[in-house]
Design an enzyme around this catalytic site. Sequence first.
Site, short mmCIF file in Angstrom:
data_model
loop_
_atom_site.label_atom_id
_atom_site.label_comp_id
_atom_site.label_asym_id
_atom_site.label_seq_id
_atom_site.Cartn_x
_atom_site.Cartn_y
_atom_site.Cartn_z
N TYR A 157 61.50 50.07 -33.45
CA TYR A 157 60.08 50.27 -33.11
C TYR A 157 59.31 50.72 -34.36
O TYR A 157 58.13 50.44 -34.52
CB TYR A 157 59.93 51.25 -31.94
CG TYR A 157 58.62 51.14 -31.21
CD1 TYR A 157 58.25 49.96 -30.57
CD2 TYR A 157 57.73 52.21 -31.17
CE1 TYR A 157 57.04 49.85 -29.90
CE2 TYR A 157 56.52 52.12 -30.50
CZ TYR A 157 56.18 50.93 -29.86
OH TYR A 157 54.98 50.84 -29.21
N LYS A 164 51.75 54.78 -32.74
CA LYS A 164 51.52 55.31 -31.38
C LYS A 164 51.37 56.82 -31.39
O LYS A 164 50.60 57.39 -30.60
CB LYS A 164 52.65 54.89 -30.44
CG LYS A 164 52.70 53.40 -30.13
CD LYS A 164 51.41 52.90 -29.48
CE LYS A 164 51.54 51.49 -28.96
NZ LYS A 164 50.23 50.88 -28.64
P1 NAD Z 1 49.72 41.59 -25.68
O1 NAD Z 1 50.21 40.78 -26.82
O2 NAD Z 1 49.49 40.90 -24.41
O3 NAD Z 1 48.41 42.40 -26.07
C1 NAD Z 1 48.16 42.86 -27.38
C2 NAD Z 1 46.71 42.58 -27.65
O4 NAD Z 1 46.31 43.13 -28.92
C3 NAD Z 1 46.37 41.09 -27.71
O5 NAD Z 1 45.39 40.76 -26.74
C4 NAD Z 1 45.80 40.89 -29.09
O6 NAD Z 1 44.76 39.94 -29.13
C5 NAD Z 1 45.28 42.31 -29.38
N1 NAD Z 1 44.99 42.53 -30.80
C6 NAD Z 1 45.86 42.50 -31.84
N2 NAD Z 1 45.18 42.67 -32.99
C7 NAD Z 1 43.87 42.81 -32.66
C8 NAD Z 1 42.67 42.96 -33.40
N3 NAD Z 1 42.66 43.02 -34.75
N4 NAD Z 1 41.49 43.05 -32.73
C9 NAD Z 1 41.45 42.97 -31.38
N5 NAD Z 1 42.55 42.81 -30.62
C10 NAD Z 1 43.75 42.72 -31.26
O7 NAD Z 1 50.83 42.74 -25.51
P2 NAD Z 1 50.90 44.03 -24.57
O8 NAD Z 1 52.34 44.38 -24.49
O9 NAD Z 1 50.12 43.80 -23.33
O10 NAD Z 1 50.20 45.15 -25.45
C11 NAD Z 1 49.09 45.91 -25.01
C12 NAD Z 1 49.25 47.37 -25.42
O11 NAD Z 1 50.31 47.95 -24.65
C13 NAD Z 1 49.61 47.57 -26.88
O12 NAD Z 1 48.96 48.74 -27.35
C14 NAD Z 1 51.11 47.84 -26.80
O13 NAD Z 1 51.60 48.55 -27.91
C15 NAD Z 1 51.16 48.65 -25.53
N6 NAD Z 1 52.47 48.80 -24.91
C16 NAD Z 1 53.24 47.70 -24.66
C17 NAD Z 1 54.50 47.87 -24.06
C18 NAD Z 1 55.37 46.69 -23.81
O14 NAD Z 1 56.59 46.88 -23.63
N7 NAD Z 1 54.86 45.48 -23.74
C19 NAD Z 1 54.94 49.16 -23.70
C20 NAD Z 1 54.12 50.24 -23.95
C21 NAD Z 1 52.88 50.06 -24.56
#
Ligand code: NAD
Length: 270
Positions: A157, A164
């Site tokens: 990670y 984070k």
């Molecule tokens: P995802 O890929 O669907 O979403 C990530 C989003 O970030 C995308 O829509 C992308 O367009 C956007 N993004 C990236 N760079 C950007 C920029 N410069 N400007 C605007 N938008 C930008 O993936 P996800 O897993 O739904 O991620 C959403 C959030 O949840 C993130 O913060 C991720 O770290 C967090 N998260 C994910 C998990 C997991 O296991 N998937 C667990 C905990 C937290």
Amino acid sequence: MSEGLLSGKKGVVMGVANEKSIAWACAQACAAQGATLAFNYLGEALERRVRKLAADIPGSVCFPCDVTKDSEITEFFEHIKSEFGTVDFVIHSLAFAQREDLTGKFIDTKRENFLLAINISAYSLVAVAREAAPLMNSGGSIISMTYYGAEKVIPHYNVMGVAKATLEASARYLAEDLGPKGIRVNCVSAGPLRTLSSSAIAGMKLMLNTNEKNAPLRRNVTPEEVGKTSVYLLSDLASGVTGEVLHVDCGYNILGMYGADILSQEKQGE
Ligand code: NAD
């Protein structure tokens, strides 16, 4: 529309890339509770996909916003002001790190990659909150998505864990700054979920397996569960909650040690 927990509220959803995005699960949960939504999309490549999804939610609007550009964040909220007038909540559900930094060792992270991850994944919350707050005339709620890798070391990670941790600390400072205006700022710490972004993490399969085998609920969380918790934090049900990190991970974060099942299997074999 029937009365829901978010009836009459107008919200901003940042971070939909496709139907697997956590932001999309949150959007669906909020819409089901009566919210009207504005979405961002990152560049033309995602515009069509986001517009297609948003079309399922009556009254929603979509505008571009790349959070690395202050001017785009300002313009995004100007569009929202002219469409909605005011805003009640913001869902910040976006992050980015170079794929090469989500494998191997953290010590090898290059300066520019480190700064890029913090810029998109953590600083963006500060910039977004600054633009959203003036539109929150009667208080509001801002949430951001985080992960347990902020608190403990999770294999691969790496820089995203540091980003984070920065995000969570930023949410606490924002909660203090915006509290007097009645604006709450919280993080949702979601368990691992298969999405576009998480597919870049080399240890994703291990994260999912470890969580499923060891979390007190012995399963992985669902996007719908993250959506429901988001509704709670965005609604008046959480009116006294700010600066928190709320784990939606089937209880994984409470463990100090794994192996409860191994121990009971050993006992049965005695
Ligand atoms: P995802 O890929 O669907 O979403 C990530 C989003 O970030 C995308 O829509 C992308 O367009 C956007 N993004 C990236 N760079 C950007 C920029 N410069 N400007 C605007 N938008 C930008 O993936 P996800 O897993 O739904 O991620 C959403 C959030 O949840 C993130 O913060 C991720 O770290 C967090 N998260 C994910 C998990 C997991 O296991 N998937 C667990 C905990 C937290």
